[in-house]
Design an enzyme around this catalytic site. Structure first.
Site, PDB file in Angstrom:
ATOM      1  N   LYS A 186       0.860  -1.195   0.000  1.00 20.45           N
ATOM      2  CA  LYS A 186       0.000   0.000   0.000  1.00 20.45           C
ATOM      3  C   LYS A 186       0.893   1.241   0.000  1.00 20.45           C
ATOM      4  O   LYS A 186       1.504   1.593   0.994  1.00 20.45           O
ATOM      5  CB  LYS A 186      -0.908   0.030   1.238  1.00 20.45           C
ATOM      6  CG  LYS A 186      -2.023   1.058   1.081  1.00 20.45           C
ATOM      7  CD  LYS A 186      -2.399   1.794   2.340  1.00 20.45           C
ATOM      8  CE  LYS A 186      -1.478   2.882   2.739  1.00 20.45           C
ATOM      9  NZ  LYS A 186      -1.476   4.107   1.900  1.00 20.45           N
ATOM     10  N   GLY A 191      -6.742   7.023  -1.906  1.00 20.40           N
ATOM     11  CA  GLY A 191      -6.581   8.446  -1.629  1.00 20.40           C
ATOM     12  C   GLY A 191      -6.701   8.738  -0.145  1.00 20.40           C
ATOM     13  O   GLY A 191      -6.293   9.789   0.336  1.00 20.40           O
ATOM     14  N   ASP A 192      -7.257   7.790   0.586  1.00 20.67           N
ATOM     15  CA  ASP A 192      -7.408   7.945   2.031  1.00 20.67           C
ATOM     16  C   ASP A 192      -6.100   7.508   2.694  1.00 20.67           C
ATOM     17  O   ASP A 192      -5.561   6.449   2.395  1.00 20.67           O
ATOM     18  CB  ASP A 192      -8.555   7.060   2.522  1.00 20.67           C
ATOM     19  CG  ASP A 192      -8.771   7.206   4.007  1.00 20.67           C
ATOM     20  OD1 ASP A 192      -9.773   7.820   4.389  1.00 20.67           O
ATOM     21  OD2 ASP A 192      -7.928   6.715   4.789  1.00 20.67           O
ATOM     22  N   VAL A 248      -7.574   2.246   4.407  1.00 24.36           N
ATOM     23  CA  VAL A 248      -7.240   1.026   3.666  1.00 24.36           C
ATOM     24  C   VAL A 248      -5.972   0.388   4.249  1.00 24.36           C
ATOM     25  O   VAL A 248      -5.849  -0.843   4.329  1.00 24.36           O
ATOM     26  CB  VAL A 248      -7.105   1.356   2.159  1.00 24.36           C
ATOM     27  CG1 VAL A 248      -6.556   0.195   1.379  1.00 24.36           C
ATOM     28  CG2 VAL A 248      -8.483   1.748   1.607  1.00 24.36           C
ATOM     29  N   GLY A 249      -5.070   1.228   4.738  1.00 26.21           N
ATOM     30  CA  GLY A 249      -3.875   0.714   5.422  1.00 26.21           C
ATOM     31  C   GLY A 249      -4.256  -0.018   6.701  1.00 26.21           C
ATOM     32  O   GLY A 249      -3.694  -1.066   7.029  1.00 26.21           O
ATOM     33  N   GLU A 277      10.596   1.291   9.952  1.00 21.70           N
ATOM     34  CA  GLU A 277      11.623   2.304   9.646  1.00 21.70           C
ATOM     35  C   GLU A 277      10.961   3.654   9.841  1.00 21.70           C
ATOM     36  O   GLU A 277      10.100   4.036   9.042  1.00 21.70           O
ATOM     37  CB  GLU A 277      12.088   2.182   8.184  1.00 21.70           C
ATOM     38  CG  GLU A 277      12.820   0.917   7.855  1.00 21.70           C
ATOM     39  CD  GLU A 277      14.213   0.881   8.432  1.00 21.70           C
ATOM     40  OE1 GLU A 277      14.657   1.883   9.032  1.00 21.70           O
ATOM     41  OE2 GLU A 277      14.850  -0.164   8.304  1.00 21.70           O
ATOM     42  N   CYS A 316      14.530  10.810   5.926  1.00 20.04           N
ATOM     43  CA  CYS A 316      14.526  10.507   7.358  1.00 20.04           C
ATOM     44  C   CYS A 316      15.928  10.515   7.957  1.00 20.04           C
ATOM     45  O   CYS A 316      16.098  10.799   9.130  1.00 20.04           O
ATOM     46  CB  CYS A 316      13.863   9.161   7.568  1.00 20.04           C
ATOM     47  SG  CYS A 316      14.568   7.927   6.489  1.00 20.04           S
ATOM     48  N   GLU A 339      11.069  16.021  14.358  1.00 13.94           N
ATOM     49  CA  GLU A 339      11.395  15.873  12.944  1.00 13.94           C
ATOM     50  C   GLU A 339      10.554  16.853  12.143  1.00 13.94           C
ATOM     51  O   GLU A 339       9.325  16.772  12.145  1.00 13.94           O
ATOM     52  CB  GLU A 339      11.097  14.438  12.513  1.00 13.94           C
ATOM     53  CG  GLU A 339      11.455  14.210  11.070  1.00 13.94           C
ATOM     54  CD  GLU A 339      11.265  12.768  10.645  1.00 13.94           C
ATOM     55  OE1 GLU A 339      10.147  12.246  10.837  1.00 13.94           O
ATOM     56  OE2 GLU A 339      12.229  12.175  10.138  1.00 13.94           O
TER      57      GLU A 339
END
Ligand code: NAD
Length: 490
Positions: free
Chosen positions: A183, A216-217, A221-222, A260, A293, A392
């Site tokens: 995804k 797009g969300d 969905v993740g 990560e 990162c 960050e």
């Protein structure tokens, strides 16, 4: 706008497919704010089908055990991507806003080259190891240790180096024999869907082995992936907050998680360092608008040479080349979207409000009214506990801090919840390595040395993550271990 020949469809069960809802979402070029295409807006039902397909491919085909098939077909993928570099390159620049120069390196070319490392492991990795006979409760036994794929891997990736991170997960996961549901981030779907098209049209990778679900969300969905009991492992690159959420969700179904996450890495300049080659590179914090990162976003200067260092930094920030990412002269493009730009500007405001001195930049550039640009920004006299020294920012912002001696530098560098990377410069290599050993991070550059490579493990201590990507350690993240007890052959 030139036709980029990007892929708008997902890959589910071996087929390029539209969303079950029929809906699409817009892909936006962050340098121009133009809509560059539409992409399938996958749903929770699409994710469900993708997971079912990956599960079936793992449980009911010989993908997980047939190394010859894996070697042949994953090599086909690498070879096809190799040939398609010049089609991919403009797509990546357009959807990521990455400076084109970076696509000749880590944003694209390097990761296609490095993919070979994992394919070669299919042959060279020691999949089985025999242990000597051991006596246990009066019984003598030999043992054999087998390494086997984990199963169905859910891979979730961010937008800053999307193609590279998609391949960094697909490469070891597939070589190790897993099946995958990928995804990608909503801002950079093409860097994944293009791989899906290549898999479907140019390889014999069996249906279900790789599924790619775009949406797009940002989260729904993740979440369908991270909470699903049919998924054995989540491999995630992204923010620490989402990493925490994934780990918590994985608890219910006891998933293996590989994370990560973010960083706030320190660049320690020792008092005997060559300032031209170390401090002079400080503005490189702004490469890709600081959206990396492992970029060193805190510079630690010795009290004894502080003013000299600040002067050099000011000059290099003022001349830092940025703007249109398709211009090879620019090493910094825009931020990915308007909300990231507002987030970065918010941090800059907070930096000044908390007492740091804003020396260069700090706002939207007047000459770039379109696109999500922020000026290369230099803060000096930053307190080590200030928000801009702790959080960050993920923007083109460097915080400069003063230290008294080596112990103080190490203390300040380690005064961070993160532990991803860092760097040290000194006239003495031994002195620099001594400091590098004391920094609690997963990688450290010593006197300009590069730690990145397909065989060098990369990852974080503390809030920067769990596990390692790349190298043998990275490959083994995607493996389970099984020990067989065997009769004593004697
Ligand atoms: P993010 O964490 O918001 O999103 C990353 C991915 O997670 C996206 O695909 C997003 O759609 C998805 N996601 C968001 N919420 C989710 C949820 N609840 N469940 C499942 N998936 C979810 O990060 P971002 O803003 O896209 O990227 C920037 C962050 O990523 C920075 O913090 C940066 O340091 C980090 N990053 C880390 C590395 C690394 O290797 N350590 C590399 C690149 C980026």
């Amino acid at each position: 706008m030139a036709d980029l020949n990007a892929e708008p469809r997902m890959l589910i069960d071996g087929k390029l497919t539209d969303a079950s809802s029929g809906k699409t979402f817009e892909n936006i070029n962050p340098a121009t704010e133009e809509v560059i295409g539409e992409v399938a807006d996958g749903t929770v039902e699409d994710m469900d089908r993708a997971i079912a397909s990956a599960r079936q491919a793992f449980d009911e085909t010989d993908w997980s055990t047939n190394r010859d098939l894996r070697k042949k077909t994953v090599q086909q993928l690498k070879d096809a991507l190799d040939k398609r570099r010049e089609e991919l390159r403009p797509q990546i620049v357009a959807e990521v806003g990455s400076p084109i120069g970076l696509t000749y390196a880590v944003q694209m070319d390097t990761c296609i080259d490095d993919f070979q490392y994992e394919i070669d492991l299919i042959d060279s990795y020691e999949w089985e190891t025999d242990l000597p006979v051991h006596e246990f409760m009066g019984m003598r036994s030999a043992r054999r240790v087998l390494r086997e794929p984990v199963g169905v891997v859910g891979a979730i990736t961010p937008w800053n180096f999307p193609f590279m991170l998609n391949l960094s997960k697909l490469g070891p996961a597939l070589a190790a024999g897993n099946t995958v549901v990928l995804k990608p981030a909503p801002d950079t779907p093409w860097s994944a869907t293009y791989i899906g098209r290549v898999i479907a049209e140019e390889t014999d990778i069996p249906p279900g082995v790789v599924n790619i679900v775009t949406s797009g969300d940002k989260a729904a969905v993740g979440e369908a992936l991270t909470g699903d009991p049919r998924v054995d492992m989540i491999s995630f690159t992204g923010s620490t907050g989402v990493g925490r959420r994934i780990m918590a969700r994985g608890a219910d179904t006891l998933k293996k998680v590989f994370l990560e996450l973010g960083g706030k890495s320190a660049n320690i300049i020792l008092d005997d360092a060559d300032f031209a080659s170390s401090v002079g590179m400080g503005s490189m914090t702004c490469v890709h608008a600081g959206q990396g990162c492992a970029i060193t976003t805190r510079m630690l200067l010795p009290e004894s040479r502080y003013d000299e260092g600040v002067e050099m930094l000011k000059a290099s920030f003022e001349s830092f080349p940025y703007g249109d990412p398709t211009d090879p002269g620019n090493v910094m493009g825009p931020l990915i979207n308007a909300s990231q730009r507002e987030r970065v500007l918010g941090y800059i405001e907070k930096g000044s409000a908390e007492g740091a001195k804003l020396l260069v930049g700090g706002k939207r550039p007047e000459h770039l009214p379109k696109g999500y640009f922020v000026e290369p920004t230099l803060f000096v006299d930053v307190d080590q506990d200030a928000t801009i020294a702790q959080e960050e920012i993920f923007g083109p912002v460097l915080a400069v801090l003063k230290y008294t001696d080596d112990d103080d530098a190490v203390r300040i560098a380690n005064n961070s919840k993160y532990g991803l990377s860092g760097s040290v410069a000194s006239a003495s290599l031994d002195r620099a390595i001594g400091i590098a050993r004391r920094i609690r991070t997963g990688t450290v550059s010593v006197n300009g040395g590069g730690w990145f490579g397909p065989d060098s493990p990369f990852g974080g201590y503390k809030d920067s993550g769990i596990g390692r990507e790349h190298g043998i350690a990275g490959f083994e993240e995607y493996l389970e271990t099984k020990t067989l007890g065997l009769p004593d052959p004697a």
